[in-house]
Design a protein around this motif. Structure first.
Motif, PDB file in Angstrom:
ATOM      1  N   VAL A  47       0.825  -1.210   0.000  1.00 40.53           N
ATOM      2  CA  VAL A  47       0.000   0.000   0.000  1.00 40.53           C
ATOM      3  C   VAL A  47       0.863   1.266   0.000  1.00 40.53           C
ATOM      4  N   LEU A  48       1.953   1.251   0.771  1.00 42.88           N
ATOM      5  CA  LEU A  48       2.813   2.431   0.874  1.00 42.88           C
ATOM      6  C   LEU A  48       3.885   2.470  -0.217  1.00 42.88           C
ATOM      7  N   ASN A  49       3.987   1.390  -0.994  1.00 39.50           N
ATOM      8  CA  ASN A  49       4.979   1.294  -2.064  1.00 39.50           C
ATOM      9  C   ASN A  49       6.393   1.514  -1.508  1.00 39.50           C
ATOM     10  N   ARG A  50       6.708   0.748  -0.473  1.00 41.27           N
ATOM     11  CA  ARG A  50       8.016   0.842   0.191  1.00 41.27           C
ATOM     12  C   ARG A  50       8.625  -0.544   0.266  1.00 41.27           C
ATOM     13  N   GLN A  51       9.946  -0.573   0.254  1.00 37.36           N
ATOM     14  CA  GLN A  51      10.658  -1.848   0.320  1.00 37.36           C
ATOM     15  C   GLN A  51      10.814  -2.366   1.747  1.00 37.36           C
ATOM     16  N   GLU A  52      11.091  -1.438   2.674  1.00 40.12           N
ATOM     17  CA  GLU A  52      11.413  -1.851   4.029  1.00 40.12           C
ATOM     18  C   GLU A  52      10.634  -1.012   5.032  1.00 40.12           C
ATOM     19  N   ILE A  53       9.905  -1.681   5.917  1.00 42.42           N
ATOM     20  CA  ILE A  53       9.151  -1.005   6.967  1.00 42.42           C
ATOM     21  C   ILE A  53       9.416  -1.749   8.264  1.00 42.42           C
ATOM     22  N   SER A  54       9.832  -1.006   9.283  1.00 43.83           N
ATOM     23  CA  SER A  54      10.086  -1.600  10.584  1.00 43.83           C
ATOM     24  C   SER A  54       8.763  -1.876  11.285  1.00 43.83           C
ATOM     25  N   ILE A  55       8.754  -2.882  12.133  1.00 43.67           N
ATOM     26  CA  ILE A  55       7.518  -3.204  12.852  1.00 43.67           C
ATOM     27  C   ILE A  55       7.158  -2.132  13.865  1.00 43.67           C
ATOM     28  N   HIS A  56       8.098  -1.223  14.149  1.00 46.54           N
ATOM     29  CA  HIS A  56       7.831  -0.151  15.107  1.00 46.54           C
ATOM     30  C   HIS A  56       7.517   1.181  14.432  1.00 46.54           C
ATOM     31  N   ASP A  57       7.554   1.224  13.105  1.00 48.73           N
ATOM     32  CA  ASP A  57       7.199   2.447  12.373  1.00 48.73           C
ATOM     33  C   ASP A  57       5.711   2.731  12.527  1.00 48.73           C
ATOM     34  N   SER A  58       5.369   3.997  12.614  1.00 49.82           N
ATOM     35  CA  SER A  58       3.968   4.397  12.625  1.00 49.82           C
ATOM     36  C   SER A  58       3.509   4.528  11.172  1.00 49.82           C
ATOM     37  N   PHE A  59       2.381   3.950  10.872  1.00 50.86           N
ATOM     38  CA  PHE A  59       1.833   3.978   9.508  1.00 50.86           C
ATOM     39  C   PHE A  59       1.757   5.411   8.988  1.00 50.86           C
ATOM     40  N   PHE A  60       1.373   6.329   9.836  1.00 50.46           N
ATOM     41  CA  PHE A  60       1.148   7.711   9.413  1.00 50.46           C
ATOM     42  C   PHE A  60       2.450   8.501   9.296  1.00 50.46           C
ATOM     43  N   GLU A  61       3.495   8.065   9.980  1.00 53.04           N
ATOM     44  CA  GLU A  61       4.779   8.762   9.899  1.00 53.04           C
ATOM     45  C   GLU A  61       5.608   8.319   8.697  1.00 53.04           C
ATOM     46  N   VAL A  62       5.256   7.218   8.082  1.00 55.52           N
ATOM     47  CA  VAL A  62       6.011   6.744   6.908  1.00 55.52           C
ATOM     48  C   VAL A  62       5.222   6.908   5.614  1.00 55.52           C
ATOM     49  N   GLY A  63       4.236   7.796   5.622  1.00 52.03           N
ATOM     50  CA  GLY A  63       3.533   8.124   4.387  1.00 52.03           C
ATOM     51  C   GLY A  63       2.092   7.673   4.310  1.00 52.03           C
ATOM     52  N   GLY A  64       1.576   7.022   5.331  1.00 52.32           N
ATOM     53  CA  GLY A  64       0.188   6.569   5.317  1.00 52.32           C
ATOM     54  C   GLY A  64      -0.777   7.699   5.620  1.00 52.32           C
ATOM     55  N   HIS A  65      -1.987   7.557   5.138  1.00 51.33           N
ATOM     56  CA  HIS A  65      -3.051   8.519   5.431  1.00 51.33           C
ATOM     57  C   HIS A  65      -4.377   7.773   5.442  1.00 51.33           C
TER      58      HIS A  65
ATOM     59  N   LEU B 239      -6.986   7.500   3.554  1.00 52.45           N
ATOM     60  CA  LEU B 239      -7.449   6.744   2.382  1.00 52.45           C
ATOM     61  C   LEU B 239      -6.691   5.429   2.234  1.00 52.45           C
ATOM     62  N   LEU B 240      -5.409   5.443   2.596  1.00 52.14           N
ATOM     63  CA  LEU B 240      -4.635   4.197   2.553  1.00 52.14           C
ATOM     64  C   LEU B 240      -5.049   3.251   3.678  1.00 52.14           C
ATOM     65  N   VAL B 241      -5.529   3.800   4.787  1.00 52.73           N
ATOM     66  CA  VAL B 241      -6.022   2.966   5.883  1.00 52.73           C
ATOM     67  C   VAL B 241      -7.199   2.122   5.390  1.00 52.73           C
ATOM     68  N   VAL B 242      -8.025   2.696   4.543  1.00 54.62           N
ATOM     69  CA  VAL B 242      -9.169   1.961   3.990  1.00 54.62           C
ATOM     70  C   VAL B 242      -8.670   0.765   3.182  1.00 54.62           C
ATOM     71  N   GLN B 243      -7.624   0.957   2.399  1.00 58.65           N
ATOM     72  CA  GLN B 243      -7.057  -0.148   1.616  1.00 58.65           C
ATOM     73  C   GLN B 243      -6.476  -1.220   2.528  1.00 58.65           C
ATOM     74  N   VAL B 244      -5.727  -0.796   3.541  1.00 62.05           N
ATOM     75  CA  VAL B 244      -5.136  -1.745   4.479  1.00 62.05           C
ATOM     76  C   VAL B 244      -6.236  -2.539   5.180  1.00 62.05           C
ATOM     77  N   HIS B 245      -7.282  -1.851   5.614  1.00 61.72           N
ATOM     78  CA  HIS B 245      -8.402  -2.525   6.283  1.00 61.72           C
ATOM     79  C   HIS B 245      -9.025  -3.576   5.366  1.00 61.72           C
ATOM     80  N   HIS B 246      -9.242  -3.211   4.121  1.00 57.24           N
ATOM     81  CA  HIS B 246      -9.837  -4.143   3.157  1.00 57.24           C
ATOM     82  C   HIS B 246      -8.948  -5.377   2.983  1.00 57.24           C
ATOM     83  N   LEU B 247      -7.651  -5.176   2.865  1.00 60.32           N
ATOM     84  CA  LEU B 247      -6.730  -6.295   2.644  1.00 60.32           C
ATOM     85  C   LEU B 247      -6.569  -7.178   3.888  1.00 60.32           C
ATOM     86  N   LEU B 248      -6.662  -6.583   5.067  1.00 58.81           N
ATOM     87  CA  LEU B 248      -6.525  -7.365   6.302  1.00 58.81           C
ATOM     88  C   LEU B 248      -7.830  -8.038   6.742  1.00 58.81           C
TER      89      LEU B 248
END
Length: 144
Positions: A47-65, A67-76
């Motif tokens: 969803v964020l089009n990133r190669q590496e995301i730490s498990i402690h990164d905040s979704f919103f601090e690494v580019g999430g917003h 509208l992307l939360v809706v996509q993540v919710h749908h996929l999960l």
């Protein structure tokens, strides 16, 4: 940037603006440690089009917003049907969300085990009470 580039009409020249930078992780990289974290991390990378995301990164601090939360919710939601949209805002890191989801699935197993044990205890108690009643009746009958 001190001043926005302008067109001859005095409007902001959007074509002359520099490309937005996606903030890099603020915390050191920590890879997923279990299946739930791996599933969430794969969806976030997609969803964020990133190669590496730490498990402690905040979704919103690494580019999430939102509208992307809706996509993540749908996929999960296919793997976690009890997941609510608000949970993604409440637990913004992979680690915190995975822990929450694991707690949500574990209590149902625990509740099932507990209720079956409780039912077993009730059944045993009823059987014990019947045996006591039968023994008491037999003693009364023998006295008569």
């Amino acid at each position: 940037m001190e001043q926005f580039p302008q067109t001859p009409n005095g409007k902001v020249d959007r074509k002359a603006l520099p490309a937005p930078s996606i903030p890099s992780s603020v915390v050191p990289y920590a890879p997923p440690r279990n299946q739930a974290e791996e599933k969430i991390a794969a969806i976030w990378r997609q969803v964020l089009n990133r190669q590496e995301i730490s498990i402690h990164d905040s979704f919103f601090e690494v580019g999430g917003h939102s509208l992307l939360v809706v996509q993540v919710h749908h996929l999960l939601s296919s793997d976690y049907p009890s997941l609510k949209m608000v949970d993604l805002f409440t637990y913004p890191s992979i680690h915190s969300l995975a822990n929450y989801l694991l707690q949500q699935t574990s209590p149902s197993l625990h509740t099932t085990e507990t209720s079956s044990l409780s039912q077993e205890n009730v059944t045993q108690a009823r059987g014990s009470k019947r045996r006591q009643s039968q023994a008491a009746r037999q003693q009364r009958n023998q006295k008569l």
